[in-house]
Design a protein around this motif. Structure first.
Motif, PDB file in Angstrom:
ATOM      1  N   LYS A   1     -35.762 -19.837  50.940  1.00 38.01           N
ATOM      2  CA  LYS A   1     -37.197 -20.103  51.013  1.00 38.01           C
ATOM      3  C   LYS A   1     -37.589 -21.244  50.075  1.00 38.01           C
ATOM      4  CE  LYS A   1     -38.555 -15.438  52.442  1.00 38.01           C
ATOM      5  NZ  LYS A   1     -39.269 -14.189  52.070  1.00 38.01           N
ATOM      6  N   ALA A   2     -37.040 -21.250  48.860  1.00 38.39           N
ATOM      7  CA  ALA A   2     -37.359 -22.324  47.914  1.00 38.39           C
ATOM      8  C   ALA A   2     -36.862 -23.673  48.411  1.00 38.39           C
ATOM      9  CB  ALA A   2     -36.745 -22.010  46.551  1.00 38.39           C
ATOM     10  N   GLU A   3     -35.786 -23.660  49.199  1.00 44.69           N
ATOM     11  CA  GLU A   3     -35.200 -24.896  49.700  1.00 44.69           C
ATOM     12  C   GLU A   3     -35.726 -25.291  51.077  1.00 44.69           C
ATOM     13  OE1 GLU A   3     -30.959 -24.420  49.443  1.00 44.69           O
ATOM     14  OE2 GLU A   3     -30.972 -24.331  47.250  1.00 44.69           O
ATOM     15  N   GLY A   4     -36.744 -24.590  51.561  1.00 45.77           N
ATOM     16  CA  GLY A   4     -37.363 -24.960  52.825  1.00 45.77           C
ATOM     17  C   GLY A   4     -36.490 -24.705  54.034  1.00 45.77           C
ATOM     18  N   ARG A   5     -35.771 -23.591  54.013  1.00 42.22           N
ATOM     19  CA  ARG A   5     -34.851 -23.295  55.108  1.00 42.22           C
ATOM     20  C   ARG A   5     -35.427 -22.303  56.114  1.00 42.22           C
ATOM     21  NH1 ARG A   5     -30.601 -25.865  56.602  1.00 42.22           N
ATOM     22  NH2 ARG A   5     -29.056 -24.180  56.465  1.00 42.22           N
ATOM     23  N   ALA A   6     -36.741 -22.136  56.119  1.00 48.05           N
ATOM     24  CA  ALA A   6     -37.410 -21.296  57.121  1.00 48.05           C
ATOM     25  C   ALA A   6     -37.887 -22.189  58.265  1.00 48.05           C
ATOM     26  CB  ALA A   6     -38.587 -20.554  56.497  1.00 48.05           C
ATOM     27  N   PHE A   7     -37.655 -21.742  59.506  1.00 52.72           N
ATOM     28  CA  PHE A   7     -37.988 -22.545  60.677  1.00 52.72           C
ATOM     29  C   PHE A   7     -38.557 -21.658  61.780  1.00 52.72           C
ATOM     30  CE2 PHE A   7     -34.645 -24.887  58.523  1.00 52.72           C
ATOM     31  CZ  PHE A   7     -35.090 -26.206  58.586  1.00 52.72           C
ATOM     32  N   ASP A   8     -39.293 -22.284  62.674  1.00 56.20           N
ATOM     33  CA  ASP A   8     -39.683 -21.636  63.914  1.00 56.20           C
ATOM     34  C   ASP A   8     -38.614 -21.879  64.966  1.00 56.20           C
ATOM     35  OD1 ASP A   8     -42.087 -20.652  62.926  1.00 56.20           O
ATOM     36  OD2 ASP A   8     -43.184 -22.478  63.451  1.00 56.20           O
ATOM     37  N   LEU A   9     -38.561 -21.007  65.955  1.00 60.20           N
ATOM     38  CA  LEU A   9     -37.583 -21.167  67.022  1.00 60.20           C
ATOM     39  C   LEU A   9     -37.763 -22.488  67.769  1.00 60.20           C
ATOM     40  CD1 LEU A   9     -37.516 -17.521  68.397  1.00 60.20           C
ATOM     41  CD2 LEU A   9     -35.513 -18.787  67.606  1.00 60.20           C
ATOM     42  N   SER A  10     -38.981 -22.998  67.776  1.00 55.87           N
ATOM     43  CA  SER A  10     -39.243 -24.250  68.488  1.00 55.87           C
ATOM     44  C   SER A  10     -38.466 -25.428  67.904  1.00 55.87           C
ATOM     45  CB  SER A  10     -40.745 -24.560  68.468  1.00 55.87           C
ATOM     46  OG  SER A  10     -41.213 -24.673  67.131  1.00 55.87           O
ATOM     47  N   ALA A  11     -37.952 -25.284  66.686  1.00 57.37           N
ATOM     48  CA  ALA A  11     -37.170 -26.356  66.070  1.00 57.37           C
ATOM     49  C   ALA A  11     -35.765 -26.440  66.647  1.00 57.37           C
ATOM     50  CB  ALA A  11     -37.088 -26.141  64.562  1.00 57.37           C
ATOM     51  N   PHE A  12     -35.407 -25.493  67.532  1.00 56.35           N
ATOM     52  CA  PHE A  12     -34.051 -25.447  68.068  1.00 56.35           C
ATOM     53  C   PHE A  12     -34.074 -25.396  69.597  1.00 56.35           C
ATOM     54  CE2 PHE A  12     -34.023 -23.531  63.867  1.00 56.35           C
ATOM     55  CZ  PHE A  12     -33.027 -24.256  63.236  1.00 56.35           C
ATOM     56  N   PRO A  13     -34.413 -26.523  70.248  1.00 54.75           N
ATOM     57  CA  PRO A  13     -34.370 -26.558  71.719  1.00 54.75           C
ATOM     58  C   PRO A  13     -32.969 -26.186  72.206  1.00 54.75           C
ATOM     59  CG  PRO A  13     -35.405 -28.543  70.837  1.00 54.75           C
ATOM     60  CD  PRO A  13     -34.805 -27.822  69.671  1.00 54.75           C
ATOM     61  N   ALA A  14     -32.917 -25.287  73.165  1.00 54.69           N
ATOM     62  CA  ALA A  14     -31.632 -24.724  73.574  1.00 54.69           C
ATOM     63  C   ALA A  14     -30.822 -25.710  74.408  1.00 54.69           C
ATOM     64  CB  ALA A  14     -31.849 -23.439  74.358  1.00 54.69           C
ATOM     65  N   SER A  15     -29.568 -25.868  74.030  1.00 52.92           N
ATOM     66  CA  SER A  15     -28.616 -26.648  74.812  1.00 52.92           C
ATOM     67  C   SER A  15     -28.070 -25.783  75.941  1.00 52.92           C
ATOM     68  CB  SER A  15     -27.464 -27.111  73.917  1.00 52.92           C
ATOM     69  OG  SER A  15     -26.756 -25.983  73.420  1.00 52.92           O
ATOM     70  N   GLU A  16     -27.314 -26.395  76.835  1.00 48.71           N
ATOM     71  CA  GLU A  16     -26.704 -25.643  77.928  1.00 48.71           C
ATOM     72  C   GLU A  16     -25.759 -24.582  77.377  1.00 48.71           C
ATOM     73  OE1 GLU A  16     -26.053 -24.103  81.476  1.00 48.71           O
ATOM     74  OE2 GLU A  16     -27.492 -25.721  81.083  1.00 48.71           O
ATOM     75  N   ARG A  17     -25.017 -24.930  76.324  1.00 48.22           N
ATOM     76  CA  ARG A  17     -24.101 -23.949  75.743  1.00 48.22           C
ATOM     77  C   ARG A  17     -24.865 -22.778  75.151  1.00 48.22           C
ATOM     78  NH1 ARG A  17     -19.899 -24.493  70.594  1.00 48.22           N
ATOM     79  NH2 ARG A  17     -18.722 -22.594  71.077  1.00 48.22           N
ATOM     80  N   ALA A  18     -25.976 -23.035  74.467  1.00 46.28           N
ATOM     81  CA  ALA A  18     -26.772 -21.959  73.887  1.00 46.28           C
ATOM     82  C   ALA A  18     -27.330 -21.054  74.968  1.00 46.28           C
ATOM     83  CB  ALA A  18     -27.894 -22.533  73.032  1.00 46.28           C
ATOM     84  N   ARG A  19     -27.784 -21.645  76.077  1.00 48.88           N
ATOM     85  CA  ARG A  19     -28.315 -20.828  77.174  1.00 48.88           C
ATOM     86  C   ARG A  19     -27.217 -19.961  77.786  1.00 48.88           C
ATOM     87  NH1 ARG A  19     -31.499 -25.545  78.016  1.00 48.88           N
ATOM     88  NH2 ARG A  19     -29.953 -26.431  79.447  1.00 48.88           N
ATOM     89  N   SER A  20     -26.004 -20.520  77.889  1.00 47.81           N
ATOM     90  CA  SER A  20     -24.894 -19.747  78.436  1.00 47.81           C
ATOM     91  C   SER A  20     -24.518 -18.594  77.513  1.00 47.81           C
ATOM     92  CB  SER A  20     -23.692 -20.678  78.643  1.00 47.81           C
ATOM     93  OG  SER A  20     -22.556 -19.944  79.060  1.00 47.81           O
ATOM     94  N   ILE A  21     -24.465 -18.863  76.213  1.00 52.53           N
ATOM     95  CA  ILE A  21     -24.135 -17.811  75.242  1.00 52.53           C
ATOM     96  C   ILE A  21     -25.185 -16.707  75.278  1.00 52.53           C
ATOM     97  CG2 ILE A  21     -24.045 -17.315  72.762  1.00 52.53           C
ATOM     98  CD1 ILE A  21     -22.670 -20.035  72.402  1.00 52.53           C
ATOM     99  N   ALA A  22     -26.461 -17.083  75.271  1.00 57.81           N
ATOM    100  CA  ALA A  22     -27.538 -16.089  75.275  1.00 57.81           C
ATOM    101  C   ALA A  22     -27.499 -15.241  76.536  1.00 57.81           C
ATOM    102  CB  ALA A  22     -28.883 -16.785  75.138  1.00 57.81           C
ATOM    103  N   ALA A  23     -27.231 -15.871  77.680  1.00 59.66           N
ATOM    104  CA  ALA A  23     -27.183 -15.131  78.942  1.00 59.66           C
ATOM    105  C   ALA A  23     -26.051 -14.111  78.936  1.00 59.66           C
ATOM    106  CB  ALA A  23     -27.021 -16.102  80.104  1.00 59.66           C
ATOM    107  N   ARG A  24     -24.907 -14.503  78.377  1.00 59.48           N
ATOM    108  CA  ARG A  24     -23.783 -13.571  78.340  1.00 59.48           C
ATOM    109  C   ARG A  24     -24.062 -12.415  77.390  1.00 59.48           C
ATOM    110  NH1 ARG A  24     -17.519 -14.163  76.313  1.00 59.48           N
ATOM    111  NH2 ARG A  24     -16.760 -12.361  77.496  1.00 59.48           N
ATOM    112  N   LEU A  25     -24.607 -12.694  76.220  1.00 66.11           N
ATOM    113  CA  LEU A  25     -24.921 -11.626  75.275  1.00 66.11           C
ATOM    114  C   LEU A  25     -25.978 -10.692  75.834  1.00 66.11           C
ATOM    115  CD1 LEU A  25     -24.928 -13.608  71.893  1.00 66.11           C
ATOM    116  CD2 LEU A  25     -23.143 -12.100  72.784  1.00 66.11           C
ATOM    117  N   GLU A  26     -26.917 -11.247  76.585  1.00 62.58           N
ATOM    118  CA  GLU A  26     -27.945 -10.416  77.217  1.00 62.58           C
ATOM    119  C   GLU A  26     -27.329  -9.494  78.253  1.00 62.58           C
ATOM    120  OE1 GLU A  26     -31.872 -11.353  79.891  1.00 62.58           O
ATOM    121  OE2 GLU A  26     -31.677 -12.406  77.953  1.00 62.58           O
ATOM    122  N   ALA A  27     -26.369 -10.011  79.022  1.00 62.67           N
ATOM    123  CA  ALA A  27     -25.704  -9.182  80.028  1.00 62.67           C
ATOM    124  C   ALA A  27     -24.889  -8.071  79.376  1.00 62.67           C
ATOM    125  CB  ALA A  27     -24.798 -10.060  80.897  1.00 62.67           C
ATOM    126  N   ILE A  28     -24.282  -8.359  78.238  1.00 64.20           N
ATOM    127  CA  ILE A  28     -23.470  -7.357  77.545  1.00 64.20           C
ATOM    128  C   ILE A  28     -24.329  -6.267  76.925  1.00 64.20           C
ATOM    129  CG2 ILE A  28     -21.947  -6.998  75.550  1.00 64.20           C
ATOM    130  CD1 ILE A  28     -20.828  -9.826  76.093  1.00 64.20           C
TER     131      ILE A  28
END
Length: 264
Positions: free
Chosen positions: A43-70
């Motif tokens: 927190k002191a080093e400014g390492r808090a972020f909103d999810l909007s700071a991380f637009p999902a790549s194709e790989r991230a979408r694939s990983i999330a979809a698989r974890l959701e299915a599991i």
């Protein structure tokens, strides 16, 4: 050895001087070990972020979809993207994300946390916890050591414990190799992880959840007349467990279905 919880720290904001906040509430002694939870360091080093700071790549979408299915639970691909960006490599992609951070720590989700972040969605680990520990230590008036702590699960055991991810002013390990036991047998492999043990001790007082005690001072700890080492994290080339996990493939019902459909 005495352990003292530092009470009354305010909600830490970006740019806060943690050393000053600690010393305003606790008179430190030389040779104290100050254990600081990574949450307030981040927190002191400014390492808090909103999810909007991380637009999902194709790989991230694939990983999330698989974890959701599991799991059957909804997974935000932007969270997976944050984990990818905080990782040097993914050791496992299923049934959960196990990541090696750029500074050597291996942890679920690269240590990305969604708790105790009142004004943001995510809290990332400090970018360089060793530098963080040294910076806090250099700003203290007392000649104390600093350990930056996190909580982490362990293979083969239930539950989480405190571990060190950064340290300054104290060796990482206490090397007993070459010394003898009470029967005169030479110790050949014993290399005690002091900073992890101190972090676990501090975690008994910092607690979890909403306890809100992120700093513990350990007083009168004696390292003793032993050799010390600065090395805490195993090199990937020497880590047989990491190697085995990276070669292992998780198989679930969705994988089996895909394989069946592909063969028809």
């Amino acid at each position: 050895m005495h352990c003292l919880a530092v009470e009354g720290l305010p909600e830490v904001r970006p740019g806060d001087d943690l050393a000053s906040l600690i010393e305003e509430r606790c008179t430190l002694h030389d040779d104290d070990v100050v254990c600081v939870a990574s949450t307030v360091v981040s927190k002191a080093e400014g390492r808090a972020f909103d999810l909007s700071a991380f637009p999902a790549s194709e790989r991230a979408r694939s990983i999330a979809a698989r974890l959701e299915a599991i799991s059957g639970d909804e997974k935000d691909p932007r969270f997976a993207q944050a984990v990818l960006e905080e990782s040097e490599t993914l050791v496992m992609e299923a049934p959960f994300l196990l990541a090696a951070t750029r500074f050597g720590h291996v942890a679920p989700n690269a240590g990305v946390d969604r708790s105790n972040v009142p004004d943001s969605d995510l809290l990332l680990l400090p970018d360089d916890p060793m530098a963080s520990a040294e910076r806090i230590r250099s700003n203290l008036d007392a000649d104390a050591s600093v350990v930056v702590t996190d909580t982490c699960g362990r293979p083969f055991r239930h539950g989480q414990t405190g571990v060190a991810i950064g340290y300054a002013g104290i060796p990482a390990t206490r090397d007993w190799r070459g010394e003898t036991d009470r029967d005169g047998h030479e110790l050949e492999v014993t290399n005690e992880s002091i900073v992890d043990e101190l972090a676990a001790t501090a975690n008994l007082l910092t607690g979890e959840g909403d306890d809100g005690v992120p700093v513990v001072v350990i007083r009168e700890f004696e390292f003793g007349d032993h050799e010390g080492s600065e090395h805490l994290f195993r090199d990937a080339s020497e880590d047989l467990v990491r190697e085995a996990l990276q070669e292992w493939t998780f198989s679930d019902a969705s994988d089996a279905g895909s394989a069946t459909e592909g063969s028809q």
